[in-house]
Design a protein around this motif. Structure first.
Motif, mmCIF file in Angstrom:
data_model
loop_
_atom_site.group_PDB
_atom_site.id
_atom_site.type_symbol
_atom_site.label_atom_id
_atom_site.label_comp_id
_atom_site.label_asym_id
_atom_site.label_seq_id
_atom_site.Cartn_x
_atom_site.Cartn_y
_atom_site.Cartn_z
ATOM 1 N N SER A 1 0.728 -1.192 -0.078
ATOM 2 C CA SER A 1 -0.125 -0.122 -0.057
ATOM 3 C C SER A 1 1.005 1.119 0.188
ATOM 4 O O SER A 1 2.034 1.138 0.541
ATOM 5 C CB SER A 1 -0.815 0.029 1.301
ATOM 6 O OG SER A 1 -1.502 1.097 1.565
ATOM 7 N N ASN A 2 0.477 2.395 -0.564
ATOM 8 C CA ASN A 2 1.164 3.471 -0.441
ATOM 9 C C ASN A 2 1.365 4.071 0.832
ATOM 10 O O ASN A 2 2.438 4.963 1.115
ATOM 11 C CB ASN A 2 0.991 4.564 -1.609
ATOM 12 C CG ASN A 2 -0.438 5.303 -1.026
ATOM 13 O OD1 ASN A 2 -1.230 4.798 -0.274
ATOM 14 N ND2 ASN A 2 -0.731 6.516 -1.519
ATOM 15 N N ALA A 3 0.255 3.667 1.765
ATOM 16 C CA ALA A 3 0.295 4.465 3.191
ATOM 17 C C ALA A 3 -0.366 3.301 4.044
ATOM 18 O O ALA A 3 -1.107 2.660 3.636
ATOM 19 C CB ALA A 3 -0.230 5.540 3.162
ATOM 20 N N SER A 4 -0.079 3.546 5.413
ATOM 21 C CA SER A 4 -1.009 3.060 6.282
ATOM 22 C C SER A 4 -1.439 4.289 7.188
ATOM 23 O O SER A 4 -0.768 5.012 7.328
ATOM 24 C CB SER A 4 -0.197 1.671 7.009
ATOM 25 O OG SER A 4 0.696 2.491 7.710
ATOM 26 N N PRO B 1 3.939 6.616 5.074
ATOM 27 C CA PRO B 1 4.323 6.129 3.837
ATOM 28 C C PRO B 1 4.537 4.558 4.243
ATOM 29 O O PRO B 1 5.284 4.188 5.064
ATOM 30 C CB PRO B 1 5.653 6.795 3.485
ATOM 31 C CG PRO B 1 5.588 8.090 4.439
ATOM 32 C CD PRO B 1 4.850 7.800 5.575
ATOM 33 N N MET B 2 4.204 3.705 3.094
ATOM 34 C CA MET B 2 4.615 2.434 3.349
ATOM 35 C C MET B 2 5.509 1.937 1.870
ATOM 36 O O MET B 2 6.549 1.581 2.149
ATOM 37 C CB MET B 2 3.302 1.555 3.440
ATOM 38 C CG MET B 2 3.516 0.214 3.754
ATOM 39 S SD MET B 2 1.948 -0.502 4.265
ATOM 40 C CE MET B 2 2.344 -2.063 5.296
ATOM 41 N N LYS B 3 4.922 2.169 0.863
ATOM 42 C CA LYS B 3 5.551 1.750 -0.350
ATOM 43 C C LYS B 3 7.174 2.349 -0.552
ATOM 44 O O LYS B 3 7.740 1.775 -0.857
ATOM 45 C CB LYS B 3 4.620 2.060 -1.626
ATOM 46 C CG LYS B 3 5.370 2.130 -2.978
ATOM 47 C CD LYS B 3 6.127 0.815 -3.545
ATOM 48 C CE LYS B 3 6.439 0.801 -4.721
ATOM 49 N NZ LYS B 3 7.454 1.875 -5.002
ATOM 50 N N ASP C 1 -4.232 9.793 -0.304
ATOM 51 C CA ASP C 1 -3.911 10.749 -1.506
ATOM 52 C C ASP C 1 -2.840 11.653 -1.056
ATOM 53 O O ASP C 1 -2.396 12.384 -1.935
ATOM 54 C CB ASP C 1 -5.185 11.384 -1.660
ATOM 55 C CG ASP C 1 -6.211 10.582 -2.465
ATOM 56 O OD1 ASP C 1 -5.908 9.566 -3.183
ATOM 57 O OD2 ASP C 1 -7.379 10.841 -2.211
ATOM 58 N N ASP C 2 -2.435 11.791 0.291
ATOM 59 C CA ASP C 2 -1.561 12.919 0.478
ATOM 60 C C ASP C 2 -0.111 12.361 0.830
ATOM 61 O O ASP C 2 0.679 12.966 1.234
ATOM 62 C CB ASP C 2 -1.913 13.375 1.885
ATOM 63 C CG ASP C 2 -1.926 12.435 2.995
ATOM 64 O OD1 ASP C 2 -2.091 11.118 2.852
ATOM 65 O OD2 ASP C 2 -2.158 12.733 4.243
ATOM 66 N N ILE C 3 0.332 11.417 0.058
ATOM 67 C CA ILE C 3 1.525 10.860 -0.054
ATOM 68 C C ILE C 3 1.899 10.803 -1.510
ATOM 69 O O ILE C 3 1.391 10.170 -2.019
ATOM 70 C CB ILE C 3 1.766 9.367 0.747
ATOM 71 C CG1 ILE C 3 1.008 9.268 1.862
ATOM 72 C CG2 ILE C 3 3.000 8.712 0.534
ATOM 73 C CD1 ILE C 3 2.001 9.283 3.077
ATOM 74 N N ASP C 4 3.239 11.290 -1.658
ATOM 75 C CA ASP C 4 3.730 11.128 -3.011
ATOM 76 C C ASP C 4 4.540 9.851 -3.110
ATOM 77 O O ASP C 4 5.442 9.619 -2.229
ATOM 78 C CB ASP C 4 4.947 12.368 -3.212
ATOM 79 C CG ASP C 4 4.380 13.413 -4.002
ATOM 80 O OD1 ASP C 4 3.450 13.382 -4.673
ATOM 81 O OD2 ASP C 4 5.057 14.528 -3.790
#
Ligand code: WTA
Length: 656
Positions: free
Chosen positions: A194-197, A205-207, A230-233
C-alpha cells in the motif's frame, strides 16, 4: 488482604459458568454428552467423521482417501485425490443462496466504511485474479502481501488461492528488513503493498519505505500498490510498480475468473512465524485440510448462525486473521468485519462503538486487549449498546481469571459464554476450546479438544502426566489443518515438532489437565514469547541487538506485564570502552525496531559487564528470567562460573 485475594482467586478459578438455557437450546451442540459422543466418534473413526464433514464443502472431485499418515516420512495427507478451490468455497458457492448478503464489512480507522456483498466480493476477487494472471502468476507461484488492514488484502488472498498461487502475508508492523527476509526465502514473484498505512489519523508512507529493499529481492517481477492515502507522494518505478486501482478497474479485465481445480494437498499459503532459534520459519498450510478445519471450527466454536455478525479483531498478518477473519467465516457464508484501526483511537471505546454500529453478535479478541480496555473503566463501555453480543472469544495467550470476569460481566453482561481458544500458527485452526452450548466454563481454562484432536499431557520422559500434573502439550495424531512442512526446510519441521516425542506433534506449550479433564495452558516452554498476543522469538531479538555495533552479547527474556501479558527484558553487554546510557538504550530499541519491527522493541534494557554463565559458557536464561521478574529467589546458582554477577544484576534491575 493477600489471603483474601487468594481465596477469591481460587473460588473464581473453580467456579463454573454454564450457558443459558436459550443459548444451549439454540446451539449446534447442546450438551456435554453430545460433544463427547461426537468427539469419541471423531477419534475412534476419524475417516468416517471427516468424510461426513467434508460433504459440507463443494468439491470439483471428491477424495479417494480421507487421511494418511506416514510417520517415518512425517507425511500427512488429507482428502488425497480430491480437487477443490478455497476461493470457490468462500465465494462462488454462496452466490445463489446469499449473493446479496454482506460478506465483508471494512471499518476504516477514520472515514467511510465499505461493505461488499458476496456478489461484489466475488467480482472484485475475480478481477484481481485476472490481474495476477496477466502478470504471469500461475499455480504454485508465491505472492507476498505487506499491507495495512484494508479490503484489498482479503481480496488479494482470495484471488491467489483462486489460481492456486501461494500467498505469504507479512504483518504490516514488521520492518522492511523482516519483509525482505520473507520475500527472499519464499522467492515471491509479486509483492502487493500500500502507498500508506493510517495511524491515529496520520498517513504513514509504506511503499516508499519498501523501495529500500526491493533491489535485494531478485525474484520480484511486479509490485502492486494500493492507494490508501492521497496525501503521500508515491514513487512508482516504471515497468515494475503498478497501481491496484488502475489494474483492477481497467476495461481489459474480465469480471469472471474460473476457480482452478486444486489438488487437496497443494499448499494454500505460507505464513512466517517465530521459533526458538534463527530466522522465522515459513509454516506451510494445505488446501483442503486447512479449508475443512477452519470451516468446521468456525461453525462449531463460534456456534455460527446465518444472521451472525462476526468480528475478529486480529490483524490478517497473523494466523488468527487468516483463519477467522477470512477463510473460516467466508467458507460458512458469514458476514465478517475487518477493522483498520486500534482499540484506543480516537477514544478507548472504539471497539464498543463498532460492536454497537454493526450489531456484532460474536466478538473474538485477545486477552491483552481485554486488559488494556478494562484499565479505562466501565464508563467507555456503557456509552454503547452491546446487547447484540451473544458469544465472546479469546485467543493468543492464557486469559487471567480477572480479565475473564471483566470480559464476561462488563462486555458480555453475564449472558455471553466465552470461548477461550488455544491454537497456533502451525495448527491452522483452533484445537482446544469449549463448545459454547455444551461446556461449563472455568475462567482461564481452554477446556477440551475439538473434534478429531487427540491432545495429551506428557512428562519429560514421555509418560502421560497425572491429573493436575504439569507437562508438555502434544497432539498424538495429525488433524486436517496441521502444517505440512516448514517451507524449504523439512529438517526444521522434523526437529521442531516431531523429535521430542517421535511421531507426535510437539506444541512447545506447557499444560495441565485438572480432575475434570479441563486443559489449562501454562504458556510456552521454549524461547517464544507472546507480547500483547504477538508471537516473538527472544533469540531473534537477541540477534537484532547483537547486530548493533556497540553490543557484544545480549540475553532477552520475558517479564510479566499487566497489560501485555509478557514484555521483553534485555540484558546487554557492550564492547570494551563503551558505557550504556539513555541515548544508547533508545538507539538499541530503534535498532530492534528497524531489524524486526516496533513490536519487538524490548521494554527494558539493562547493561551489564557480564552475563551469568555456566562453566561451559552457556548463558543461564532461567536465572535472568527470575531476575527480570523481580524474584528474590532466582533458583540454583551453583552451576554458574560467575555466581557473583547475580547479586549485581538483581540490585540494578529495572522495574517496569
Ligand atoms: C499461545 C495464535 C493460552 C500459546 C493463534 C501458543 C494461548 C501461541 C492461547 C501461538 C490460549 C494461543 N491460551 N495460550 N487460548 N492461544 N496461545 O502462533 O503459547 O501466534 O503456542 O497463534 O500462543 O501463537 P500464534
Amino acid at each position: 488482604m493477600i489471603k483474601k485475594r487468594i481465596i477469591e482467586s481460587v473460588s473464581k478459578k473453580s467456579k463454573r459458568f454454564s450457558p443459558s438455557k436459550i443459548f444451549r437450546e439454540n446451539a449446534h451442540i447442546k450438551s456435554f454428552e453430545e460433544y463427547l459422543k461426537l468427539y469419541q466418534e471423531s477419534i475412534e473413526n476419524p475417516d468416517l467423521f471427516w468424510a461426513k464433514q467434508a460433504e459440507e464443502l463443494d468439491w470439483f472431485k471428491k477424495w479417494d482417501k480421507v487421511s494418511s499418515w506416514k510417520k517415518t516420512k512425517l507425511e500427512c495427507k488429507w482428502f488425497e485425490g480430491g480437487k477443490i478451490n478455497i476461493s470457490y468455497n468462500c465465494l462462488d458457492r454462496h452466490l445463489d443462496s446469499r449473493g446479496n448478503k454482506t460478506a465483508l464489512i471494512w471499518e476504516p480507522e477514520v472515514g467511510k466504511a465499505k461493505k461488499y456483498t458476496y456478489k461484489e466480493l466475488h467480482k472484485v476477487v475475480c478481477r484481481f485474479s485476472n490481474v495476477l494472471k496477466k502478470y504471469g502468476v500461475k499455480k504454485g507461484d508465491r505472492v507476498c502481501f505487506y499491507m495495512p488492514m484494508i479490503p484489498e488484502l482479503t481480496i488479494g488472498m482470495l484471488a491467489c488461492v483462486r489460481l492456486g498461487a501461494i500467498h505469504s502475508v507479512v504483518f504490516g508492523g514488521f520492518s522492511i528488513e523482516s519483509l525482505k527476509d520473507r520475500i527472499i526465502d519464499s522467492k515471491a514473484k509479486i509483492l502487493i503493498t500500500s502507498n500508506a498505512s493510517l495511524r491515529k489519523g496520520k498517513s504513514i508512507p509504506m511503499k516508499n519505505n519498501v523501495d529500500a529493499i526491493l533491489g535485494d529481492c531478485k525474484s520480484l517481477k511486479k509490485v502492486v500498490v494500493v492507494k490508501r492515502a492521497d496525501d503521500i507522494d508515491t514513487f512508482m518505478k516504471k515497468g515494475r510498480d503498478v497501481w491496484w486501482h488502475k489494474e483492477v478497474d481497467s476495461n481489459n479485465i474480465d469480471d469472471f475468473c474460473k476457480a482452478k481445480e486444486i489438488d487437496s494437498e497443494h499448499p494454500a499459503f505460507i505464513l512466517y512465524t517465530s521459533g526458538t532459534t534463527g530466522k522465522p520459519k515459513g509454516v506451510v498450510h494445505s488446501t483442503a485440510g486447512y479449508l475443512m478445519y477452519t470451516y468446521l471450527t468456525f461453525k462449531y466454536v463460534f456456534d455460527y448462525k446465518e444472521e451472525d455478525i462476526f468480528w475478529c479483531t486480529a490483524d490478517i498478518g497473523w494466523i488468527t486473521g487468516h483463519s477467522y477473519i477470512v477463510y473460516g467465516p467466508l467458507a460458512n457464508g458469514a458476514t465478517t468485519i475487518m477493522f483498520e484501526g486500534v482499540p484506543t483511537y480516537p477514544n478507548p471505546d472504539r471497539y464498543w462503538e463498532i460492536v454497537d454500529k454493526y450489531k456484532v453478535s460474536v466478538f473474538y479478541t485477545a486477552p491483552t486487549v481485554v486488559r488494556a480496555l478494562e484499565r479505562f473503566g466501565k464508563k467507555w463501555v456503557e456509552k454503547h449498546d452491546l446487547s447484540s453480543l451473544r458469544l465472546l472469544g479469546s485467543v493468543g495467550e492464557p486469559i487471567n481469571p480477572d480479565a475473564w470476569m471483566w470480559y464476561h460481566q462488563v462486555i458480555g453482561k453475564g449472558k455471553c459464554p466465552i470461548v477461550d481458544t488455544w491454537w497456533q500458527t502451525e495448527t491452522g485452526g483452533i484445537l482446544i476450546t469449549p463448545l459454547p452450548g455444551a461446556v461449563d466454563l472455568k475462567p482461564g481454562s481452554a477446556c477440551f479438544p475439538f473434534f478429531g484432536v487427540k491432545a495429551s499431557v506428557l512428562t519429560e520422559e514421555g509418560q502421560k502426566a497425572k491429573k493436575g500434573e504439569g507437562g508438555y502439550l502434544v497432539i498424538e495424531k495429525p488433524w486436517p489443518s496441521m502444517l505440512r512442512t516448514v517451507y524449504k526446510n523439512p529438517k526444521r519441521f522434523k526437529d521442531t515438532y516431531f523429535n521430542k516425542f517421535p511421531g507426535m506433534y510437539f506444541t512447545n506449550d506447557g499444560v495441565k489437565c485438572d480432575e475434570d479433564g479441563y486443559f489449562w495452558i501454562m504458556g510456552r516452554m521454549d524461547d517464544v514469547v507472546n507480547v500483547s498476543g504477538h508471537r516473538l522469538s527472544t533469540a531473534e531479538v537477541e540477534g537484532a541487538l547483537v547486530s548493533h555495533g556497540s553490543v557484544t552479547e545480549a540475553a532477552v527474556v520475558p517479564m510479566p506485564h499487566k497489560i501485555k501479558g509478557s514484555a521483553l527484558y534485555a540484558f546487554v553487554t557492550l564492547k570494551k570502552g563503551l558505557s550504556g546510557g539513555i541515548d544508547l538504550i533508545s538507539e538499541l530499541r530503534n535498532h530492534v525496531g528497524f531489524e524486526i519491527g516496533p513490536i519487538a522493541k524490548p521494554d527494558r534494557i539493562q547493561f551489564t559487564n557480564e552475563l551469568p554463565k555456566t562453566r561451559s559458557g552457556k548463558i543461564m536464561r532461567r536465572i535472568l528470567k527470575a531476575i527480570a521478574a523481580g524474584k528474590e529467589d532466582v533458583g540454583n546458582t551453583m552451576t554458574l562460573a560467575n555466581p557473583e554477577v547475580v547479586k549485581k544484576l538483581k540490585k540494578e534491575r529495572l522495574p517496569l
